[in-house]
Design an enzyme around this catalytic site. Sequence first.
Site, PDB file in Angstrom:
ATOM      1  N   ASN A   9       0.871  -1.181   0.000  1.00 46.92           N
ATOM      2  CA  ASN A   9       0.000   0.000   0.000  1.00 46.92           C
ATOM      3  C   ASN A   9       0.904   1.225   0.000  1.00 46.92           C
ATOM      4  OD1 ASN A   9      -1.816   2.048   0.471  1.00 46.92           O
ATOM      5  ND2 ASN A   9      -2.172   1.523   2.619  1.00 46.92           N
ATOM      6  N   LYS A  11       0.068   4.293  -0.241  1.00 47.40           N
ATOM      7  CA  LYS A  11      -0.556   5.483   0.353  1.00 47.40           C
ATOM      8  C   LYS A  11      -0.337   6.694  -0.572  1.00 47.40           C
ATOM      9  CE  LYS A  11       0.498   3.441   4.792  1.00 47.40           C
ATOM     10  NZ  LYS A  11       0.330   3.562   6.221  1.00 47.40           N
ATOM     11  N   HIS A  89      -9.388   1.400   4.987  1.00 49.57           N
ATOM     12  CA  HIS A  89      -8.090   1.584   5.656  1.00 49.57           C
ATOM     13  C   HIS A  89      -8.275   2.549   6.825  1.00 49.57           C
ATOM     14  CE1 HIS A  89      -3.928   2.611   6.441  1.00 49.57           C
ATOM     15  NE2 HIS A  89      -3.594   1.536   5.765  1.00 49.57           N
ATOM     16  N   GLU A  91      -6.582   4.859   7.920  1.00 45.17           N
ATOM     17  CA  GLU A  91      -6.287   6.273   7.637  1.00 45.17           C
ATOM     18  C   GLU A  91      -7.484   6.951   6.978  1.00 45.17           C
ATOM     19  OE1 GLU A  91      -2.581   5.586   5.595  1.00 45.17           O
ATOM     20  OE2 GLU A  91      -1.666   4.996   7.507  1.00 45.17           O
ATOM     21  N   GLU A 159      -5.484  -4.934  10.612  1.00 40.15           N
ATOM     22  CA  GLU A 159      -4.443  -3.935  10.803  1.00 40.15           C
ATOM     23  C   GLU A 159      -4.704  -3.162  12.094  1.00 40.15           C
ATOM     24  OE1 GLU A 159      -2.467  -2.854   6.838  1.00 40.15           O
ATOM     25  OE2 GLU A 159      -4.128  -1.491   7.132  1.00 40.15           O
ATOM     26  N   GLY A 165       2.657   1.973  10.680  1.00 43.50           N
ATOM     27  CA  GLY A 165       3.674   3.013  10.526  1.00 43.50           C
ATOM     28  C   GLY A 165       4.391   3.388  11.809  1.00 43.50           C
ATOM     29  N   SER A 203       3.454  -2.459  10.293  1.00 47.22           N
ATOM     30  CA  SER A 203       4.906  -2.515  10.530  1.00 47.22           C
ATOM     31  C   SER A 203       5.527  -3.863  10.166  1.00 47.22           C
ATOM     32  CB  SER A 203       5.222  -2.141  11.988  1.00 47.22           C
ATOM     33  OG  SER A 203       4.833  -0.801  12.239  1.00 47.22           O
TER      34      SER A 203
HETATM   35  C1  PEP Z   1      -0.662   0.060   5.875  1.00 45.44           C
HETATM   36  O1  PEP Z   1      -0.595   1.168   5.397  1.00 45.44           O
HETATM   37  O2  PEP Z   1      -1.652  -0.635   5.618  1.00 45.44           O
HETATM   38  C2  PEP Z   1       0.422  -0.414   6.730  1.00 45.44           C
HETATM   39  C3  PEP Z   1       0.306  -1.594   7.290  1.00 45.44           C
HETATM   40  O3  PEP Z   1       1.486   0.416   6.901  1.00 45.44           O
HETATM   41  P1  PEP Z   1       2.927   0.036   7.541  1.00 45.44           P
HETATM   42  O4  PEP Z   1       3.349  -1.290   6.944  1.00 45.44           O
HETATM   43  O5  PEP Z   1       3.826   1.155   7.140  1.00 45.44           O
HETATM   44  O6  PEP Z   1       2.751  -0.083   9.012  1.00 45.44           O
END
Ligand code: PEP
Length: 243
Positions: A9, A11, A89, A91, A159, A165, A203
């Site tokens: 992803n 973003k 998501h 975000e 998630e 992140g 992460s």
């Molecule tokens: C994500 O954006 O779905 C995500 C898991 O980000 P990261 O791997 O950077 O934690």
Amino acid sequence: MPRKLAAGNWKMNGMKQDLETIQSLSETYGAATVDVMVCLPATLIAACRDSAIGIGAQDCHALEGGAHTGDLSAEMLADAGATAIITGHSERRADHGETDADICAKSKAAYRAGTMAIICIGETLAQREDGTTLQLIDIQLAGSVPDAASAANTVIAYEPVWAIGTGKVPTLAQIEEVHAHIRMRLTERFSDGAEFTLLYGGSVKAGNAAEIFGVPNVDGALVGGASLKAADFGPIIAALQAT
Ligand code: PEP
């Protein structure tokens, strides 16, 4: 058996110059034994439509078209070359106030356009700490996942918001508990619930991917930061292939 998937992803990252990353991933992992996909900013999707890896989008409007300035329909994203769309998501839930009902409608739009929905669910740190994670997962699954979902058109990504992140990762036991719970709910509700691909996201890096992929009911990962460079995403794909 659920299909295994390593999904990136990007973003709000990625310019034309970054297309070489997709090229490199396609050359190295286009014939991988697991599914590989990168969910790109909409501006880059059409340029990658003939890639050997899957190309996805990160959001869509629920409607097919109309007076919605700045929005993109699932049909437009499919027309550009997306074969999957991330919905829900955290975000977008946080930045745009998207509700489970919105996410359900967007996921239905993804089906309508012939694309897969990668539906994201997960708890905040406060919910984890007050012990309501599984209740929240139940609410999000019930509200975000359409009745028309199937293993062929839907991937569920667990998630934890606090792991995205941040470099913080739940324990393997915590991941196992939530994934087992999601699997149980899917098999209760859908005749092919055992076949849905369940991703862990938050992460994931080269250094922790193998142990996460060893957790029961983890069929792959949704990867943010570590999907931006082939050198970082490649070892994660390789770890999934090795499981
Ligand atoms: C994500 O954006 O779905 C995500 C898991 O980000 P990261 O791997 O950077 O934690």
